[in-house]
Design a protein around this motif. Sequence first.
Motif, mmCIF file in Angstrom:
data_model
loop_
_atom_site.group_PDB
_atom_site.id
_atom_site.type_symbol
_atom_site.label_atom_id
_atom_site.label_comp_id
_atom_site.label_asym_id
_atom_site.label_seq_id
_atom_site.Cartn_x
_atom_site.Cartn_y
_atom_site.Cartn_z
ATOM 1 N N SER A 150 84.811 71.877 8.156
ATOM 2 C CA SER A 150 84.671 70.904 7.071
ATOM 3 C C SER A 150 84.211 69.537 7.534
ATOM 4 N N PHE A 151 84.956 68.921 8.428
ATOM 5 C CA PHE A 151 84.616 67.554 8.804
ATOM 6 C C PHE A 151 83.348 67.477 9.655
ATOM 7 N N PRO A 152 83.103 68.408 10.592
ATOM 8 C CA PRO A 152 81.794 68.391 11.265
ATOM 9 C C PRO A 152 80.628 68.581 10.279
ATOM 10 N N ALA A 153 80.829 69.437 9.268
ATOM 11 C CA ALA A 153 79.771 69.671 8.269
ATOM 12 C C ALA A 153 79.507 68.415 7.448
ATOM 13 N N ILE A 154 80.574 67.695 7.090
ATOM 14 C CA ILE A 154 80.414 66.456 6.323
ATOM 15 C C ILE A 154 79.686 65.407 7.158
ATOM 16 N N LEU A 155 80.103 65.245 8.417
ATOM 17 C CA LEU A 155 79.453 64.264 9.300
ATOM 18 C C LEU A 155 77.985 64.607 9.528
ATOM 19 N N PHE A 156 77.716 65.883 9.772
ATOM 20 C CA PHE A 156 76.338 66.334 9.984
ATOM 21 C C PHE A 156 75.496 66.068 8.728
ATOM 22 N N SER A 157 76.058 66.355 7.558
ATOM 23 C CA SER A 157 75.337 66.139 6.296
ATOM 24 C C SER A 157 75.033 64.661 6.079
ATOM 25 N N ILE A 158 75.996 63.799 6.386
ATOM 26 C CA ILE A 158 75.786 62.351 6.224
ATOM 27 C C ILE A 158 74.661 61.874 7.134
ATOM 28 N N VAL A 159 74.669 62.339 8.393
ATOM 29 C CA VAL A 159 73.616 61.943 9.342
ATOM 30 C C VAL A 159 72.251 62.405 8.848
ATOM 31 N N ILE A 160 72.151 63.659 8.408
ATOM 32 C CA ILE A 160 70.874 64.201 7.916
ATOM 33 C C ILE A 160 70.416 63.440 6.673
ATOM 34 N N LEU A 161 71.346 63.122 5.771
ATOM 35 C CA LEU A 161 70.982 62.379 4.558
ATOM 36 C C LEU A 161 70.478 60.981 4.889
ATOM 37 N N LYS A 162 71.038 60.346 5.923
ATOM 38 C CA LYS A 162 70.570 59.023 6.335
ATOM 39 C C LYS A 162 69.187 59.108 6.986
ATOM 40 N N MET A 163 68.934 60.230 7.678
ATOM 41 C CA MET A 163 67.631 60.397 8.334
ATOM 42 C C MET A 163 66.516 60.691 7.325
ATOM 43 N N PHE A 164 66.869 61.411 6.253
ATOM 44 C CA PHE A 164 65.870 61.793 5.244
ATOM 45 C C PHE A 164 66.365 61.398 3.845
ATOM 46 N N PRO A 165 66.399 60.109 3.533
ATOM 47 C CA PRO A 165 66.959 59.673 2.238
ATOM 48 C C PRO A 165 66.156 60.149 1.023
ATOM 49 N N ASN A 166 64.878 60.440 1.205
ATOM 50 C CA ASN A 166 64.052 60.877 0.072
ATOM 51 C C ASN A 166 64.293 62.338 -0.311
ATOM 52 N N LYS A 167 64.963 63.068 0.541
ATOM 53 C CA LYS A 167 65.217 64.495 0.297
ATOM 54 C C LYS A 167 66.681 64.739 -0.054
ATOM 55 N N SER A 168 67.322 63.763 -0.636
ATOM 56 C CA SER A 168 68.766 63.790 -0.885
ATOM 57 C C SER A 168 69.227 65.028 -1.655
ATOM 58 N N LYS A 169 68.556 65.326 -2.772
ATOM 59 C CA LYS A 169 68.981 66.437 -3.629
ATOM 60 C C LYS A 169 68.900 67.773 -2.889
ATOM 61 N N THR A 170 67.777 68.030 -2.235
ATOM 62 C CA THR A 170 67.581 69.286 -1.500
ATOM 63 C C THR A 170 68.574 69.413 -0.355
ATOM 64 N N LEU A 171 68.767 68.316 0.384
ATOM 65 C CA LEU A 171 69.681 68.346 1.524
ATOM 66 C C LEU A 171 71.131 68.569 1.102
ATOM 67 N N MET A 172 71.520 68.012 -0.039
ATOM 68 C CA MET A 172 72.886 68.225 -0.533
ATOM 69 C C MET A 172 73.123 69.698 -0.858
ATOM 70 N N ILE A 173 72.139 70.323 -1.506
ATOM 71 C CA ILE A 173 72.258 71.747 -1.847
ATOM 72 C C ILE A 173 72.387 72.575 -0.568
#
Length: 196
Positions: A150-173
């Motif tokens: 859980s927590f590694p997945a959340i941290l990884f997701s936050i990092v990826i979302l910061k790297m690609f802010p324009n792809k937020s919706k796709t990355l969240m899914i």
Amino acid sequence: MKHDKLVFIRIICLVGIIGEVLFPNSTVGILFGLILAITSVIFLLMLKNEMALEKSDCENNYSISIMCISVVVLLLIIVGYMILKDFQIITLSDTQEYFFSEILVFSFMALFGSCANALPFNKYVGLRLPWTLVDYQTWRYAHKLLHELSFPAILFSIVILKMFPNKSKTLMIWSVLLYLGVPSFFSYLYYKKKHQ
């Protein structure tokens, strides 16, 4: 009697889905669905002592309460926001809306992950897959994995979302799919290996 009550929960959910079809994208449909969803969660809370399939899990059901209550709170927040948005009381930009949805998703992932290891073996709350529902050990293995990731997945997701802010919706899914998919896949392998 327990079986009858659980069938009633399924009927409530079915009526909620029919209501969504009859009143698509309307405040009435949203409120109708919310009321039925909360009703079914209340029934699950009332039956939490009877839901555990393994006797050793019967007393360890506080995690079901936490999950059910967090689902109700999440539904209230989402529906409240949708109604306030419909009446133009709250107006968020697309970026703010994505940020709001990210906070909700990560909050639910954190809650689910923290409760996962303690969830009793049951058919209603948790990672309900054909192989986790038929084998107690596989259920425990899948939920332990979910808890640890859980927590590694959340941290990884936050990092990826910061790297690609324009792809937020796709990355969240994809974040949610991977978060649920990895424990599902490895628990399937565990089940297959155990039953060879």
